[in-house]
Motif scaffolding. Structure first.
Motif, PDB file in Angstrom:
ATOM      1  N   ALA A 300       0.824  -1.210   0.000  1.00 48.11           N
ATOM      2  CA  ALA A 300       0.000   0.000   0.000  1.00 48.11           C
ATOM      3  C   ALA A 300       0.857   1.257   0.000  1.00 48.11           C
ATOM      4  N   ASP A 301       2.004   1.219   0.655  1.00 45.39           N
ATOM      5  CA  ASP A 301       2.918   2.359   0.704  1.00 45.39           C
ATOM      6  C   ASP A 301       4.219   1.994  -0.006  1.00 45.39           C
ATOM      7  N   ALA A 302       4.913   3.008  -0.505  1.00 45.29           N
ATOM      8  CA  ALA A 302       6.170   2.767  -1.218  1.00 45.29           C
ATOM      9  C   ALA A 302       7.162   3.866  -0.887  1.00 45.29           C
ATOM     10  N   VAL A 303       8.439   3.469  -0.786  1.00 50.16           N
ATOM     11  CA  VAL A 303       9.528   4.411  -0.520  1.00 50.16           C
ATOM     12  C   VAL A 303      10.549   4.264  -1.644  1.00 50.16           C
ATOM     13  N   LEU A 304      10.888   5.403  -2.284  1.00 48.90           N
ATOM     14  CA  LEU A 304      11.817   5.405  -3.411  1.00 48.90           C
ATOM     15  C   LEU A 304      12.984   6.335  -3.069  1.00 48.90           C
ATOM     16  N   PRO A 305      14.069   5.797  -2.495  1.00 48.98           N
ATOM     17  CA  PRO A 305      15.180   6.635  -2.009  1.00 48.98           C
ATOM     18  C   PRO A 305      16.265   6.846  -3.051  1.00 48.98           C
ATOM     19  N   ASP A 324      -8.430  -3.405  -6.793  1.00 51.56           N
ATOM     20  CA  ASP A 324      -8.925  -2.088  -6.412  1.00 51.56           C
ATOM     21  C   ASP A 324      -8.006  -0.987  -6.931  1.00 51.56           C
ATOM     22  N   ASP A 325      -8.598   0.182  -7.205  1.00 54.02           N
ATOM     23  CA  ASP A 325      -7.801   1.359  -7.555  1.00 54.02           C
ATOM     24  C   ASP A 325      -6.995   1.806  -6.339  1.00 54.02           C
ATOM     25  N   ALA A 326      -5.889   2.477  -6.601  1.00 56.85           N
ATOM     26  CA  ALA A 326      -5.039   2.988  -5.523  1.00 56.85           C
ATOM     27  C   ALA A 326      -5.021   4.509  -5.561  1.00 56.85           C
ATOM     28  N   ASP A 327      -5.207   5.113  -4.412  1.00 56.27           N
ATOM     29  CA  ASP A 327      -5.081   6.562  -4.251  1.00 56.27           C
ATOM     30  C   ASP A 327      -3.881   6.819  -3.351  1.00 56.27           C
ATOM     31  N   LYS A 364      14.327  20.408  -6.066  1.00 56.53           N
ATOM     32  CA  LYS A 364      14.665  21.808  -5.763  1.00 56.53           C
ATOM     33  C   LYS A 364      16.052  21.950  -5.144  1.00 56.53           C
ATOM     34  N   GLY A 365      17.017  21.228  -5.723  1.00 58.12           N
ATOM     35  CA  GLY A 365      18.403  21.358  -5.294  1.00 58.12           C
ATOM     36  C   GLY A 365      18.778  20.581  -4.056  1.00 58.12           C
ATOM     37  N   GLU A 366      17.883  19.723  -3.552  1.00 57.82           N
ATOM     38  CA  GLU A 366      18.183  18.928  -2.367  1.00 57.82           C
ATOM     39  C   GLU A 366      18.018  17.440  -2.679  1.00 57.82           C
ATOM     40  N   ALA A 367      18.977  16.645  -2.276  1.00 59.64           N
ATOM     41  CA  ALA A 367      18.852  15.197  -2.443  1.00 59.64           C
ATOM     42  C   ALA A 367      17.756  14.683  -1.525  1.00 59.64           C
ATOM     43  N   GLY A 368      17.021  13.687  -1.988  1.00 54.93           N
ATOM     44  CA  GLY A 368      15.924  13.203  -1.159  1.00 54.93           C
ATOM     45  C   GLY A 368      15.316  11.910  -1.662  1.00 54.93           C
ATOM     46  N   SER A 369      14.097  11.670  -1.205  1.00 55.82           N
ATOM     47  CA  SER A 369      13.380  10.438  -1.516  1.00 55.82           C
ATOM     48  C   SER A 369      11.913  10.766  -1.755  1.00 55.82           C
ATOM     49  N   LEU A 370      11.248   9.937  -2.534  1.00 54.56           N
ATOM     50  CA  LEU A 370       9.819  10.101  -2.764  1.00 54.56           C
ATOM     51  C   LEU A 370       9.071   9.075  -1.929  1.00 54.56           C
ATOM     52  N   LEU A 371       8.054   9.541  -1.195  1.00 53.51           N
ATOM     53  CA  LEU A 371       7.240   8.681  -0.345  1.00 53.51           C
ATOM     54  C   LEU A 371       5.827   8.618  -0.907  1.00 53.51           C
ATOM     55  N   LEU A 372       5.314   7.423  -1.109  1.00 53.20           N
ATOM     56  CA  LEU A 372       3.949   7.207  -1.567  1.00 53.20           C
ATOM     57  C   LEU A 372       3.165   6.558  -0.429  1.00 53.20           C
ATOM     58  N   THR A 373       2.077   7.206  -0.012  1.00 48.11           N
ATOM     59  CA  THR A 373       1.285   6.720   1.111  1.00 48.11           C
ATOM     60  C   THR A 373      -0.153   6.521   0.670  1.00 48.11           C
ATOM     61  N   ALA A 374      -0.715   5.358   0.984  1.00 48.57           N
ATOM     62  CA  ALA A 374      -2.083   5.051   0.572  1.00 48.57           C
ATOM     63  C   ALA A 374      -3.079   5.934   1.315  1.00 48.57           C
ATOM     64  N   GLU A 375      -4.082   6.382   0.573  1.00 48.93           N
ATOM     65  CA  GLU A 375      -5.199   7.112   1.158  1.00 48.93           C
ATOM     66  C   GLU A 375      -6.464   6.287   0.967  1.00 48.93           C
ATOM     67  N   GLY A 376      -7.237   6.124   2.025  1.00 47.47           N
ATOM     68  CA  GLY A 376      -8.445   5.324   1.915  1.00 47.47           C
ATOM     69  C   GLY A 376      -8.114   3.845   1.880  1.00 47.47           C
ATOM     70  N   ALA A 377      -8.643   3.123   0.896  1.00 45.72           N
ATOM     71  CA  ALA A 377      -8.395   1.690   0.770  1.00 45.72           C
ATOM     72  C   ALA A 377      -6.903   1.429   0.569  1.00 45.72           C
ATOM     73  N   LYS A 378      -6.435   0.357   1.184  1.00 47.11           N
ATOM     74  CA  LYS A 378      -5.006   0.036   1.124  1.00 47.11           C
ATOM     75  C   LYS A 378      -4.700  -0.842  -0.097  1.00 47.11           C
TER      76      LYS A 378
END
Length: 528
Positions: A300-305, A324-327, A364-378
Motif C-alpha cells: 500500500a505504501d512505497a519508498v523510493l530513495p 482495487d484502484d489505488a489513491d 529543488k536542489g536537495e537530495a531526497g526520496s519520494l514517499l507514496l502513502t495510501a489514502e483510503g483503501a489500502k
C-alpha cells in the motif's frame, strides 16, 4: 499392549540409534509436553546471485564485484563461492532480434580477473564457455573483482555456501562510453524468484528495453511476460510461455510484446514453472541508459530513495496489480523534512493500469526520496522513478524502484573513493539509527565504521566512511541499530567527458539469517 504400539516403540528406538539421540524416555517429573521455545536466528547456508549479460556494445567495460560481510556464527564453516558463465538459451523466432543484438560483435576482447580467481576458459570462437568460472571469492570481509571488455560477455550463475553465503552480494557495473544507452549501467545481481515487477519499462521510439531472463537450475523454466500500459494489459502472443533451458539465459526485446509504441508501461515476469532471475536493461538514444531493478513487492505504501540534488527530470511510474484502484499521497522527504510537491499532491492509479507523471523540479536542489502513502483503501502498488541528470547531449538516466526497508542488515558492493553516496530515509514518525561499515578494499586496507541518526520524515545523504589505507573498490554494509523503518539506496557516480554518468542501486535487507524453531521431544504422541 497392541502390536501397533510395539511397532511404534521399535521405530522410535531405531530412529534414536540412527540419529544419535541420547534420551528416549521423557525426563522425570515431566508431563510429557514441553513449553514452546522462542525460535533463534541462524546464518543462511547457501545464497544465489544471477547476473545478466552486461552489454552488447563493443565500447563497454564491465567490473564484477562480489562481497560477503563478516557474520557472527559462521566461523569454522567451509566457505565456497563461484560465478560461472551461463549458456545462451535457444533463440525462439519471437526472440530473434533480441538474440542477434545480444550476441553481435562476438570474439572481441577477453575476460580478465583481478587476483587468482579464474580459469580463463573459452570456446573455439573466443567466447566464454558455459560453466567457466569467472569470479570465485575466497573469504568474507574483502571484495573480489573481475573485469571484462567483451561485447559477448555471458550471463553469470552464482552460488555461495558456508561462511560466504550470509549477505553475499554481487555488483555488475558497466561503462558504455558511446552510442545508444551510453552511460553507467549498474545492477545488484538478483536472487532467483518466481515473480518480478518492473514499472518504468518502455517500447517507445528511440528506446530499447530488454528483459534478461536467467534460469539457474538443472530443469527448464517457463515464464510469462505480461505488459501493462495506461489502458491495461497489452495482449500479444509472443510473451506467453517463454521457455528457458537449464542453466541458460535469454534476452527478450520488449518491443516484440507490443504492436504499438508505449511510453511508460509495467512488466510482470511470472514463472509458470521453475524460478528465474530477471532484470531490464533500458537504452535511450538521447538520455543514456541503465538497468531497471525490480520494484519491491506490491504494498500500500512505497519508498523510493536516492533522488540526486542536481536532478533535471523526475518521472514517476506506478501500477496497481490488485482488484482495487489505488489513491496515493505524494511527499518528498529532504534533509530537513517532508513536503508535498506543488501540483502533485496525490496520484490515482486504476486497477490493472500503469500511471505515469512528470514531477518536474521536485528536488529543488536537495537530495531526497519520494514517499507514496495510501489514502483510503489500502490497494497495493509497485512503483519506480526515472531520474535524469545533465542537459542537452550530456544527459544520463538512472532508475529508482520502490525499496524494501533494511530490517537488520543490507550490503552493496563496488563503491569507489569520492564516487559513492548513501541515501538513508526514515519515512515514518520515528527516527532510525544505523551503523555504516565500509569494508577493506579489493586491494587491501582496513574496514571503517560510522553511526548515523536519520530523523523521522527526512532523508540523510552521506559519503560512506573511507577504508583506512584502502585500495581498489570496497563494499558498504548498513546495519539497523534502533528506531523506526529505514530505507537505503546507493548512488555510484563516474563522470566522464562532461557526462554525469551515474547509477542507483536499492539496498534492501540481505536476508542473511533465518528463524529456526527450537525443537524438542514430545513422546506423549506415542499414546495418542
Amino acid at each position: 499392549m497392541k502390536r501397533t504400539t510395539l511397532s511404534l516403540f521399535g521405530a522410535v528406538a531405531a530412529l534414536a540409534a540412527a540419529t544419535g539421540l541420547a534420551v528416549v524416555a521423557a525426563p522425570a517429573g515431566s508431563t510429557g509436553t514441553t513449553p514452546a521455545k522462542t525460535s533463534s536466528r541462524l546464518p543462511v547456508q547457501r545464497s544465489a546471485a544471477l547476473c545478466p549479460a552486461p552489454t552488447s556494445s563493443d565500447v563497454g567495460e564491465t567490473v564484477y564485484t562480489a562481497f560477503t560481510p563478516q557474520t557472527a556464527g559462521t566461523s569454522g564453516r567451509k566457505a565456497t563461492a563461484d560465478l560461472v558463465a551461463a549458456a545462451p538459451g535457444k533463440k525462439d523466432d519471437a526472440l530473434t532480434d533480441a538474440a542477434k543484438d545480444a550476441g553481435k560483435d562476438a570474439g572481441k576482447g577477453g575476460a580478465k580477473k583481478d587476483g587468482k580467481d579464474g580459469k580463463g576458459k573459452s570456446d573455439a570462437k573466443g567466447a566464454t564457455a558455459p560453466g567457466t568460472s569467472v569470479l570465485a571469492p575466497k573469504e568474507p570481509g574483502r571484495p573480489a573483482t573481475a573485469t571484462t571488455g567483451r561485447s559477448d560477455a555471458p550471463a553469470l550463475i552464482g552460488a555461495a555456501e558456508g561462511a560466504l553465503a550470509p549477505g553475499w552480494t554481487v555488483q555488475q557495473s558497466t561503462v558504455v562510453s558511446a552510442g545508444s544507452g551510453r552511460g553507467l549501467h549498474g545492477l545488484t545481481c538478483t536472487a532467483p524468484d518466481t515473480s518480478f515487477w518492473f514499472p518504468g519499462v518502455s517500447t517507445a521510439k528511440g528506446r530499447q528495453d530488454y528483459v534478461h531472463l536467467t534460469n539457474p537450475d538443472s530443469t527448464a523454466a517457463v515464464v510469462d511476460l505480461e505488459l501493462y500500459g495506461k489502458d491495461g494489459r497489452i495482449r500479444t502472443a509472443s510473451g506467453e510461455g517463454v521457455t528457458l533451458p537449464p542453466r541458460s539465459t535469454v534476452p527478450v526485446l520488449l518491443a516484440t510484446l507490443s504492436d504499438t509504441p508505449v511510453e511508460s508501461a509495467t512488466l510482470h515476469v511470472a514463472a509458470r514453472s521453475g524460478r528465474v532471475g530477471a532484470a531490464v536493461q533500458a537504452s535511450d538514444e538521447k538520455l543514456g541508459g541503465d538497468w531497471l531493478p525490480a520494484s519491491a513487492e506490491p504494498a500500500a505504501d512505497a519508498v523510493l530513495p536516492g533522488i540526486p540534488a542536481d536532478v533535471t527530470s523526475v518521472r514517476l511510474i506506478a501500477f496497481a496489480p490488485g482488484t482495487d484502484d489505488a489513491d496515493l499521497r505524494l511527499r518528498f522527504a529532504g534533509p530537513s523534512g517532508s513536503i508535498t510537491p506543488a501540483g502533485h499532491e496525490t496520484l490515482h492509479v486504476k486497477s490493472g493500469m500503469t500511471e505515469a507523471v512528470d514531477l518536474g523540479d521536485v528536488a529543488k536542489g536537495e537530495a531526497g526520496s519520494l514517499l507514496l502513502t495510501a489514502e483510503g483503501a489500502k490497494a497495493p502498488v509497485v512503483a519506480a522513478l526515472r531520474v535524469t541528470r545533465g542537459k542537452d547531449d550530456k544527459q544520463e538516466t538512472a532508475f529508482i524502484p520502490a525499496t524494501a526497508p533494511v530490517e537488520r542488515r543490507g550490503t552493496v558492493a563496488d563503491n569507489r573513493p569520492k564516487g559513492s553516496a548513501l541515501t538513508l530515509v526514515a519515512p515514518g514518525k520515528e527516527a532510525a539509527e544505523v551503523k555504516v561499515t565500509s569494508s577493506a578494499g579489493s586491494e587491501g586496507g582496513t574496514a571503517a565504521s560510522k553511526t548515523y541518526t536519520v530523523k523521522a520524515g527526512t532523508t540523510l545523504t552521506v559519503e560512506p566512511p573511507q577504508p583506512s589505507g584502502g585500495k581498489g573498490t570496497y563494499a558498504v554494509t548498513v546495519e539497523k541499530v534502533s528506531g523506526g523503518p529505514v530505507h537505503v539506496s546507493r548512488t555510484l557516480s563516474l563522470p566522464k567527458d562532461g557526462m554525469p554518468m551515474f547509477t542507483v542501486q536499492p539496498v534492501p535487507d540481505d536476508r542473511s539469517t533465518v528463524a529456526v524453531p527450537t525443537a524438542g521431544q514430545d513422546l506423549s504422541m506415542l499414546n495418542r
